[in-house]
Motif scaffolding. Structure first.
Motif, short mmCIF file in Angstrom:
data_model
loop_
_atom_site.label_atom_id
_atom_site.label_comp_id
_atom_site.label_asym_id
_atom_site.label_seq_id
_atom_site.Cartn_x
_atom_site.Cartn_y
_atom_site.Cartn_z
N GLY A 49 34.88 -100.92 -18.48
CA GLY A 49 36.11 -100.16 -18.37
C GLY A 49 36.11 -98.89 -19.21
N SER A 50 35.33 -98.88 -20.27
CA SER A 50 35.27 -97.69 -21.13
C SER A 50 34.41 -96.59 -20.52
CB SER A 50 34.70 -98.07 -22.50
OG SER A 50 33.31 -98.35 -22.40
N GLY A 51 33.71 -96.92 -19.43
CA GLY A 51 32.83 -95.95 -18.81
C GLY A 51 31.48 -95.85 -19.49
N GLU B 206 39.31 -99.01 -20.97
CA GLU B 206 39.76 -97.75 -20.37
C GLU B 206 40.52 -96.90 -21.38
OE1 GLU B 206 41.97 -98.50 -16.76
OE2 GLU B 206 40.21 -97.83 -15.62
N ASN C 187 30.76 -99.52 -10.95
CA ASN C 187 31.80 -100.39 -10.41
C ASN C 187 31.22 -101.57 -9.64
OD1 ASN C 187 33.91 -98.90 -11.47
ND2 ASN C 187 34.07 -97.57 -9.65
N TYR D 293 39.34 -105.03 -19.98
CA TYR D 293 39.05 -103.84 -19.15
C TYR D 293 40.05 -102.74 -19.46
CZ TYR D 293 37.71 -101.06 -15.10
OH TYR D 293 37.25 -100.04 -14.29
#
Length: 213
Positions: A19-21, A206, A154, A202
């Protein structure tokens, strides 16, 4: 339960990083590190718990052994009273107690079972418990990491979540079956826990990712 702990903690950890990329390699490293660290922690905790429990039991057994050596008459009467409480007649109980007291190891085992609820000859092994906890935790924890070795982004995140949900459903169903509860309830409860844990981590990922960028 070790499988469940590993699964819930690591699938939520992996999805938190996703979620943090974070880069695919970072997510993979986090998953592996989480699995190993969590497994070692759980194994160490299990070893300490069983070792401490065994130490306390051995202390109680040592006290009971001293009582059997120095207070023979009292311990014999106590043993006879135990037999009577199980429905044995007074004379027969007294005779049985006298006979058992002639064998110190047997007398200790009987007193330990009756008074402490333990069998001196079947104390659990802390090493076996630790190894089993480690193996079960690692199995559950590594499942959601597998997609990150063959995919990324994803797609890997959704696959990890799917693996987590399916594995959680299986664990919940097995636990419910052994507990003689409704399987659908056990499955739903376990899946719900995984989804909540993954959703929270998640979201945190983010938020942290947005702040860092």
């Amino acid at each position: 339960f070790g499988v469940s702990d590993g699964l819930v903690s690591n699938v939520s950890l992996v999805l938190g990083f996703a979620g943090s990329g974070a880069d695919n390699s970072v997510v993979r490293l986090a998953g592996l590190a989480g699995a190993v660290a969590g497994g070692i922690s759980m194994a160490a905790g299990e070893w300490i718990s069983i070792t401490s429990q065994n130490d306390l039991i051995r202390r109680e057994l040592a006290i009971e052994r001293r009582e059997l050596e120095h207070n023979v008459e009292h311990e014999t009467e106590e043993l006879a009273a135990m037999y009577e409480s199980h429905g044995m007649g007074a004379e027969r109980a007294a005779a049985a107690a006298e006979e058992v007291m002639q064998q110190p190891d047997t007398a200790l085992a009987v007193h330990a079972r009756e008074e402490l609820g333990i069998d001196p000859g079947t104390l659990p092994s802390p090493w076996s418990a630790a190894f089993l906890s480690l193996a079960c935790f690692l199995f559950g924890a590594l499942l959601p990491v597998v997609p990150w070795f063959v995919d990324a982004g994803n797609s890997a995140a959704w696959t990890s979540l799917a693996i987590g949900v399916v594995a959680a459903a299986i664990v919940g169903g097995v636990v419910a079956k052994f507990a003689e509860r409704r399987i659908i309830v056990g499955v739903a409860r376990q899946v719900f826990i995984v989804l909540i844990a993954c959703g929270v981590t998640y979201l945190i990922g983010e938020l942290v990712g947005i702040q860092l960028t």
